[in-house]
Design an enzyme around this catalytic site. Structure first.
Site, short mmCIF file in Angstrom:
data_model
loop_
_atom_site.label_atom_id
_atom_site.label_comp_id
_atom_site.label_asym_id
_atom_site.label_seq_id
_atom_site.Cartn_x
_atom_site.Cartn_y
_atom_site.Cartn_z
N HIS A 128 0.79 -1.24 0.00
CA HIS A 128 0.00 0.00 0.00
C HIS A 128 0.82 1.29 0.00
O HIS A 128 0.28 2.36 -0.20
CB HIS A 128 -0.96 0.03 1.19
CG HIS A 128 -0.27 0.36 2.49
ND1 HIS A 128 0.41 -0.57 3.22
CD2 HIS A 128 -0.14 1.53 3.15
CE1 HIS A 128 0.92 0.00 4.28
NE2 HIS A 128 0.62 1.29 4.27
C1 UD1 Z 1 -1.91 5.63 5.87
C2 UD1 Z 1 -0.61 6.07 6.51
C3 UD1 Z 1 0.40 4.93 6.46
C4 UD1 Z 1 -0.19 3.67 7.06
C5 UD1 Z 1 -1.49 3.34 6.36
C6 UD1 Z 1 -2.10 2.10 6.94
C7 UD1 Z 1 -0.14 8.50 6.21
C8 UD1 Z 1 0.72 9.48 5.53
N1 UD1 Z 1 0.00 7.21 5.82
O1 UD1 Z 1 -1.65 5.40 4.48
O2 UD1 Z 1 1.53 5.28 7.19
O3 UD1 Z 1 0.73 2.60 6.88
O4 UD1 Z 1 -2.37 4.46 6.51
O5 UD1 Z 1 -3.13 1.60 6.14
O6 UD1 Z 1 -0.91 8.86 7.08
N2 UD1 Z 1 -8.85 5.03 1.18
C9 UD1 Z 1 -10.12 4.51 1.06
N3 UD1 Z 1 -10.77 4.13 2.20
C10 UD1 Z 1 -10.20 4.25 3.42
C11 UD1 Z 1 -8.91 4.79 3.53
C12 UD1 Z 1 -8.24 5.16 2.39
O7 UD1 Z 1 -10.67 4.37 -0.01
O8 UD1 Z 1 -10.85 3.86 4.41
C13 UD1 Z 1 -8.11 5.37 -0.07
C14 UD1 Z 1 -8.33 6.76 -0.54
O9 UD1 Z 1 -8.43 6.72 -1.92
C15 UD1 Z 1 -7.05 7.48 -0.15
C16 UD1 Z 1 -6.01 6.38 -0.18
O10 UD1 Z 1 -6.72 5.19 0.16
O11 UD1 Z 1 -6.75 8.51 -1.01
C17 UD1 Z 1 -4.89 6.59 0.77
O12 UD1 Z 1 -5.38 6.74 2.11
P1 UD1 Z 1 -4.58 7.62 3.21
O13 UD1 Z 1 -5.28 7.55 4.49
O14 UD1 Z 1 -4.27 8.95 2.67
O15 UD1 Z 1 -3.19 6.89 3.35
P2 UD1 Z 1 -2.82 5.35 3.41
O16 UD1 Z 1 -2.23 4.97 2.10
O17 UD1 Z 1 -3.93 4.50 3.93
#
Ligand code: UD1
Length: 354
Positions: free
Chosen positions: A205
């Site tokens: 991820h």
């Molecule tokens: C975040 C953390 C990372 C951690 C990870 C665990 C930061 C910078 N990164 O990364 O350190 O290892 O969480 O999972 O805070 N999205 C969904 N549904 C959700 C959550 C996310 O669809 O419930 C999608 C969205 O399109 C979003 C993307 O995932 O843009 C990334 O989500 P985000 O929370 O920004 O960061 P993670 O990659 O999950």
């Protein structure tokens, strides 16, 4: 004493489970839970609260996904009001996400004390948003709860020894407890994988792996070429980025499933012959559960897992096959991550300093 925990992303819910339990064992501790809403899908959030028996958050800021600046900024604005209302003795922040950074900055500027759980981890890779979140949080916080000796040394090297206390790792508390509870229960694997046969487990991820289509394609192709079936539990970021790049995640050895509940993941890992991941938590869980891990990153914060070959760093996806099929290490796995009592130690440290 009032502790206010700020969480938002999946690995933080696991750490919160340990802290919630430890806080509940102390009559004089009031524990307020604030969910920023960084992760909001049921599979990324609600099931963790349900399965790990964490009470519903007292506050949910429902911030959701956005660019780093927008997401962090919206959390900051939300946190100001929450802290104003609750005035905790300690604001407790976890790990290295944007939720960690927002909780920290908001509290210190209101002259409220901040404790950082999982302090002192370093990848020394400044391309990772998490590295900035960790470093800034450690330097702003009042108390640094370090999981390991290596973390303590990093903090000392940055002049932060006075604020540091080594507690052990709270994720280890939860992992060991959950592993004992799932013993002998059925495995939740994607369709097409025989739970009684040999299989591998994978999660990918990190932005560094998902956001460059060529790199992502190389990783997925390498997974597809493995000789044993592989359960790929796909984070929403991976699904979205693969779709944008026109990459089909399933095929060959790869069987795709949605993210799974924490006890199911622990059960899958302890029964797997190999793990492939770029997650920090999963590297460590593999080590604790005795499953060899291949980490698709150029470095790891959990350097202890590399000892005795239990974890290998994969710089080039072409090396994945050899890594996944390497002989299972026979050497020890020293208890670098504590004795399963890090959460109690952390709560006691806050009580002693309230
Ligand atoms: C975040 C953390 C990372 C951690 C990870 C665990 C930061 C910078 N990164 O990364 O350190 O290892 O969480 O999972 O805070 N999205 C969904 N549904 C959700 C959550 C996310 O669809 O419930 C999608 C969205 O399109 C979003 C993307 O995932 O843009 C990334 O989500 P985000 O929370 O920004 O960061 P993670 O990659 O999950």
């Amino acid at each position: 004493m009032k502790i206010l925990s700020v969480v938002g992303a999946r690995p933080q819910f696991v750490k919160l489970a340990a802290i919630t339990d430890a806080a509940a064992q102390r009559d004089d501790v009031e524990h307020i839970i604030v969910h920023t809403g960084q992760h909001y899908d049921a599979a990324m959030s609600d099931v963790f609260f349900a399965d790990l028996r964490i009470p519903a958050p007292d506050v949910n800021l429902a911030i959701g996904s956005s660019s780093h600046g927008r997401q962090t900024g919206a959390m900051l604005a939300g946190m100001d009001e929450v802290l104003e209302e609750h005035q905790p003795d300690w604001t407790l922040v976890y790990g290295d996400t944007n939720s960690t950074l927002a909780g920290t900055l908001s509290a210190v500027k209101m002259h409220l004390k901040v404790a950082h759980l999982e302090a002192g981890l370093r990848s020394f890779n400044r391309r990772m948003p998490e590295e900035h979140n960790r470093v800034i949080t450690d330097h702003a916080a009042d108390l640094l709860l370090a999981p390991t000796e290596v973390a303590r040394r990093h903090l000392a090297a940055e002049g932060l020894a006075d604020r540091t206390l080594v507690t052990g790792d709270v994720m280890t508390d939860v992992c060991l407890r959950v592993a004992a509870s799932v013993e002998g229960t059925a495995l939740a694997l994607p369709e097409g994988i025989d739970p009684f046969g040999e299989f591998a487990v994978a999660t990918i991820h990190r932005a560094d792996n998902t956001d460059d289509p060529d790199k992502l394609r190389a990783i997925i192709d390498a997974l597809k070429a493995l000789e044993i079936p592989l359960a790929l539990f796909a984070h929403p970021r991976l699904v979205a980025k693969a779709k944008d790049a026109g990459i089909d995640l399933a095929g060959g050895a790869v069987h795709v499933g949605a993210p799974i509940a924490y006890p199911d993941l622990v059960n899958a890992v302890r029964n797997a012959s190999a793990v492939v991941t770029d997650s920090g938590g999963l590297q460590k869980e593999s080590y604790l559960l005795g499953t060899p891990c291949s980490t698709v990153r150029t470095e790891t914060e959990w350097v202890e897992t590399l000892e005795n070959d239990w974890n290998q760093l994969i710089l080039d996806p072409a090396d994945l096959t050899a890594s996944v099929t390497r002989p299972r290490p026979t050497a020890d796995r020293p208890a670098h991550y504590g004795d399963g009592r890090a959460s109690q130690r952390s709560i006691d440290a806050l009580r002693d300093r309230a």
